[in-house]
Design an enzyme around this catalytic site. Structure first.
Site, mmCIF file in Angstrom:
data_model
loop_
_atom_site.group_PDB
_atom_site.id
_atom_site.type_symbol
_atom_site.label_atom_id
_atom_site.label_comp_id
_atom_site.label_asym_id
_atom_site.label_seq_id
_atom_site.Cartn_x
_atom_site.Cartn_y
_atom_site.Cartn_z
ATOM 1 N N VAL A 1 0.813 -1.216 0.000
ATOM 2 C CA VAL A 1 0.000 0.000 0.000
ATOM 3 C C VAL A 1 0.846 1.265 0.000
ATOM 4 O O VAL A 1 0.311 2.372 -0.030
ATOM 5 C CB VAL A 1 -0.962 0.025 1.215
ATOM 6 C CG1 VAL A 1 -2.025 -1.042 1.073
ATOM 7 C CG2 VAL A 1 -0.202 -0.144 2.525
ATOM 8 N N ARG B 1 5.192 2.867 -0.794
ATOM 9 C CA ARG B 1 6.612 2.654 -1.031
ATOM 10 C C ARG B 1 7.324 3.995 -0.995
ATOM 11 O O ARG B 1 6.721 5.048 -1.191
ATOM 12 C CB ARG B 1 6.857 1.966 -2.363
ATOM 13 C CG ARG B 1 6.315 2.724 -3.562
ATOM 14 C CD ARG B 1 6.761 2.101 -4.859
ATOM 15 N NE ARG B 1 5.976 2.638 -5.964
ATOM 16 C CZ ARG B 1 5.156 1.912 -6.710
ATOM 17 N NH1 ARG B 1 5.001 0.633 -6.456
ATOM 18 N NH2 ARG B 1 4.479 2.467 -7.684
ATOM 19 N N GLY B 2 8.612 3.950 -0.755
ATOM 20 C CA GLY B 2 9.358 5.196 -0.668
ATOM 21 C C GLY B 2 10.837 4.936 -0.527
ATOM 22 O O GLY B 2 11.359 3.911 -0.968
ATOM 23 N N THR B 3 11.512 5.878 0.114
ATOM 24 C CA THR B 3 12.966 5.855 0.172
ATOM 25 C C THR B 3 13.500 4.609 0.858
ATOM 26 O O THR B 3 14.475 4.015 0.413
ATOM 27 C CB THR B 3 13.466 7.098 0.932
ATOM 28 O OG1 THR B 3 12.964 8.257 0.268
ATOM 29 C CG2 THR B 3 14.983 7.150 0.926
ATOM 30 N N TYR B 4 12.866 4.171 1.938
ATOM 31 C CA TYR B 4 13.447 3.119 2.763
ATOM 32 C C TYR B 4 12.929 1.721 2.462
ATOM 33 O O TYR B 4 13.470 0.751 2.944
ATOM 34 C CB TYR B 4 13.214 3.439 4.243
ATOM 35 C CG TYR B 4 14.017 4.615 4.692
ATOM 36 C CD1 TYR B 4 15.391 4.505 4.883
ATOM 37 C CD2 TYR B 4 13.416 5.846 4.891
ATOM 38 C CE1 TYR B 4 16.143 5.590 5.287
ATOM 39 C CE2 TYR B 4 14.164 6.935 5.301
ATOM 40 C CZ TYR B 4 15.528 6.803 5.492
ATOM 41 O OH TYR B 4 16.270 7.880 5.882
ATOM 42 N N GLY B 5 11.869 1.615 1.695
ATOM 43 C CA GLY B 5 11.332 0.298 1.448
ATOM 44 C C GLY B 5 9.854 0.341 1.128
ATOM 45 O O GLY B 5 9.408 1.191 0.366
ATOM 46 N N VAL C 1 5.528 -0.642 2.415
ATOM 47 C CA VAL C 1 4.551 -0.884 3.474
ATOM 48 C C VAL C 1 3.464 -1.795 2.918
ATOM 49 O O VAL C 1 2.976 -1.590 1.802
ATOM 50 C CB VAL C 1 3.924 0.422 3.996
ATOM 51 C CG1 VAL C 1 2.906 0.126 5.094
ATOM 52 C CG2 VAL C 1 4.993 1.355 4.522
ATOM 53 N N LYS D 1 5.802 -2.420 7.878
ATOM 54 C CA LYS D 1 6.709 -1.481 7.228
ATOM 55 C C LYS D 1 8.087 -2.128 7.109
ATOM 56 O O LYS D 1 8.712 -2.482 8.104
ATOM 57 C CB LYS D 1 6.788 -0.187 8.030
ATOM 58 C CG LYS D 1 7.620 0.898 7.343
ATOM 59 C CD LYS D 1 7.417 2.239 8.024
ATOM 60 C CE LYS D 1 8.132 3.348 7.283
ATOM 61 N NZ LYS D 1 7.872 4.670 7.859
ATOM 62 N N ASP E 1 7.690 16.408 13.019
ATOM 63 C CA ASP E 1 7.373 16.315 11.586
ATOM 64 C C ASP E 1 5.878 16.107 11.376
ATOM 65 O O ASP E 1 5.461 15.303 10.555
ATOM 66 C CB ASP E 1 8.162 15.172 10.943
ATOM 67 C CG ASP E 1 8.188 15.276 9.424
ATOM 68 O OD1 ASP E 1 8.080 16.406 8.907
ATOM 69 O OD2 ASP E 1 8.302 14.232 8.757
#
Length: 490
Positions: A27, A29-33, A35, A54, A153
Site C-alpha cells: 500500500v 513505497r518510498g525511500t526506505y522500502g 509498506v 513497514k 514532523d
C-alpha cells in the site's frame, strides 16, 4: 559467536513471512522500502484484524536505534500509533515494523474533498468532524509532550484515521522520530535527504536558525493542519527549490508565511532579534511589503469569520512568537471544544465513511518517477497560466504511515499550481525535548533519552435536507501536494 549457536538462533527467530500474509498487498513505497497491509496466517475464524508491515531495506539497526525502538513500543495512547513488534532479518538486513493498520489519513481525506469540490460534488460528513480531528491530534501530542517527546514532523500525511472496526474514526499520530533511527541525529535540520524534509509545516523560529526543537514547533504544525482542514489547502505551501541546503534559513518559506501572517513586529515577537538568521532576515525582507497581510484577511478570503471560535483558536496556534504560542493542554481547554457540536471519539460520528480504501500498488518501480514527471509538467504548465496575487510556493516532504501512490486526483485550486511532489521519505528525526516547563520539571528530558522529535471552508451550518449533525465539507482545492509524506510512504 559460535557458528552452530548462530544457526540455531536464526532458526528460532520469528520470521515475518511465517506469521503474516502480505504478498501482493503493498500500500506504500518510498525511500526506505515498502509498506504492506497484512493479516495473521494463524488468525481464527472471524478474526479479521489488519496490520501495517513497514519494511526497512538494507539499513540494519544500531544498538541505540534498538533501544529507541523499545521506548517507542512503550508509548500507549488512543491517539498515538502503537509500534507492536519489530522483526529483524539477519540474512538480508531488513527490518520489519508492525503497526495497526489505518485505512485513512488526513492527506487523502483533504485530497478527496479538494477533488469533490473541483467536480462540484458534495461530501456528507459530520458537522463536528474538523473539531474532532483537531481535538484528537491535540490529545495525542499532549501525551507525547507530557513524556518529553517531540514529534518534529507533523503534517496531514502523518495523521492517520482508523477505518471500520473497533477503533472506527480514531485519530492515530504516526512517525514519531523514525527518521532519527535511519539518519544521523547529529545532522542539521536541512541536511537530510530532501525527500525527508518538508518546510510547509515548519515553525518560523526554525527557519530563522533556532538551535533547538521545542514543543512549540509541534503546535505551529498543528495550526497549519487546522487551517488546511478548514480551507482544504496548505496554508504555507512553498516551492521546493533551494531545499538542498545545510542552512535552515529558507527565504521562500518565510516569504510565504509573511504573505499570509504579515511581518512580525518587535512587539509581537520580542526575541526575533536573537534569532541566528535575524541579520539575514532584515537584509532580505522589507516589513513594508507585508503591511496589508494578516491571518484574518487570509481566512476571510476562505469564508472563515474573524469572530468565530475556530479563528480565535487558529490564531493562538499560529502565533509567531514561540514563547506566546498556546500549549497542547491549553488548546484542549479552548471554548471551541466545549460548544456544540462536541468532539466525538469517532470523527465520523457513526456516519458512513465516504473515503475510498487504500489501493494496492504494483511492483512497477517506475510509477513514482512517471507520477513525479507528470506533476512537474502540470506544475510548469500551470505556472504559465498564473495564480492568485500572493506568491504561491510548493514543497514536497515525507513521513511515516499515510501517503500513498501519487495519484494526480483533484484539480488545483485558486491558490496556484500543483506541487511537483516526490517520493515519500522517512519521518522526523528525534531530538531532546525542550526544557521550558511541562510535566516532570527541567530534568524530565534526561529521563527519556530521546524525543521525537479552496475558496470556501466547510459549511458549519446545516445544509438543506441534511441530518442536523451533517454538513457539506467540500472545498476548492489547493495545489495537489502529492506525496509529501506519510506512514505508507517512507
Amino acid at each position: 559467536m559460535d557458528y552452530e549457536f548462530k544457526i540455531k538462533t536464526a532458526e528460532q527467530r520469528a520470521k515475518v513471512e511465517d506469521l503474516f500474509d502480505y504478498e501482493g498487498c503493498k500500500v506504500g513505497r518510498g525511500t526506505y522500502g515498502h509498506v504492506y497491509k497484512a493479516r495473521k496466517k494463524d488468525a481464527t475464524a472471524g478474526e479479521n484484524r489488519e496490520y501495517a508491515l513497514k519494511q526497512i531495506e538494507g539499513t540494519g539497526l544500531s544498538m541505540s536505534a534498538c533501544r529507541e525502538i523499545a521506548l517507542l513500543r512503550e508509548l500507549k495512547h488512543p491517539n498515538v500509533i502503537n509500534l507492536q513488534r519489530v522483526f529483524l532479518s539477519h540474512n538480508d538486513r531488513k527490518v520489519w515494523l508492525l503497526f495497526d493498520y489505518a485505512e485513512h489519513d488526513l492527506w487523502h481525506i483533504i485530497k478527496y474533498h479538494r477533488a469533490a469540490k473541483a467536480s462540484k460534488k458534495q461530501v456528507m460528513v459530520p458537522k463536528s468532524m474538523v473539531k474532532s480531528l483537531l481535538y484528537q491530534i491535540l490529545s495525542g501530542i499532549h501525551y507525547l509532550h507530557s513524556n518529553w517527546i517531540l514529534h518534529r514532523d507533523l503534517k496531514p500525511a502523518n495523521i492517520l484515521v482508523m477505518g471500520d472496526g473497533a477503533e472506527r474514526g480514531r485519530v492515530k499520530i504516526a512517525d514519531m522520530g523514525f527518521a532519527r533511527l535511519f539518519n544521523s541525529p547529529l545532522k542539521p535540520l536541512a541536511d537530510l535527504d530532501p525527500v525527508v524534509v518538508t518546510f510547509w509545516y515548519r515553525a518560523p523560529e526554525l527557519l530563522l536558525g533556532a538551535r533547538h526543537y521545542t514543543k512549540a514547533i509541534d503546535i505551529w504544525a498543528i495550526g497549519c493542519i487546522f487551517a488546511e482542514l478548514l480551507t482544504s489547502e496548505p496554508i504555507f505551501h512553498c516551492r521546493q527549490e533551494d531545499i538542498k541546503t545545510s542552512n535552515p534559513y529558507h527565504h521562500d518559506q518565510l516569504d510565504r508565511i509573511f504573505s499570509v501572517m504579515g511581518f512580525p513586529s518587535d512587539r509581537e515577537w520580542e526575541d526575533i532579534k536573537k534569532m541566528p538568521e535575524h541579520h539575514t532576515l532584515m537584509k532580505d525582507f522589507k516589513k513594508s511589503s507585508y503591511q496589508t497581510c494578516s491571518l484574518m484577511k487570509y481566512m476571510e478570503r476562505h469564508k472563515l469569520k474573524p469572530d468565530s471560535r475556530e479563528f480565535a483558536l487558529l490564531q493562538r496556534l499560529l502565533t509567531m512568537d514561540p514563547t506566546k504560542r498556546v500549549t497542547s493542554d491549553q488548546a484542549m481547554e479552548n471554548v471551541f471544544f466545549k460548544e456544540e457540536p462536541l468532539p466525538t471519539d469517532d470523527v465520523f460520528a457513526g456516519c458512513p465513511i465516504p473515503y475510498p480504501k487504500r489501493e494496492f500498488l504494483t511492483d512497477d518501480e517506475n510509477d513514482d518517477k512517471q507520477s513525479s514527471d507528470k506533476q512537474k509538467s502540470s506544475f510548469q504548465n500551470q505556472q504559465q497560466a498564473g495564480g492568485q496575487n500572493v506568491q504561491q510556493h510548493q514543497n514536497s516532504g515525507a513521513g511515516h504511515q499515510s501517503g500513498g501512490p501519487g495519484q494526480n486526483q483533484g484539480g488545483p485550486g485558486p491558490s496556484g499550481p500543483q506541487a511537483p511532489g516526490g517520493s515519500g521519505g522517512a519521518g522526523s528525526s528525534g531530538d531532546r525535548g525542550d526544557h521550558s516547563g511541562g510535566p516532570g520539571g527541567p530534568n524530565a528530558a534526561k529521563r527519556m533519552r530521546f524525543a521525537q522529535g479552496g475558496q470556501s471552508g466547510p459549511d458549519f451550518g446545516n445544509h438543506p435536507g441534511m441530518h442536523h449533525n451533517m454538513n457539506v465539507y467540500g472545498q476548492t482545492g489547493p495545489p495537489n501536494h502529492n506525496q509529501y509524506g506519510g506512514h505508507y510512504q517512507h
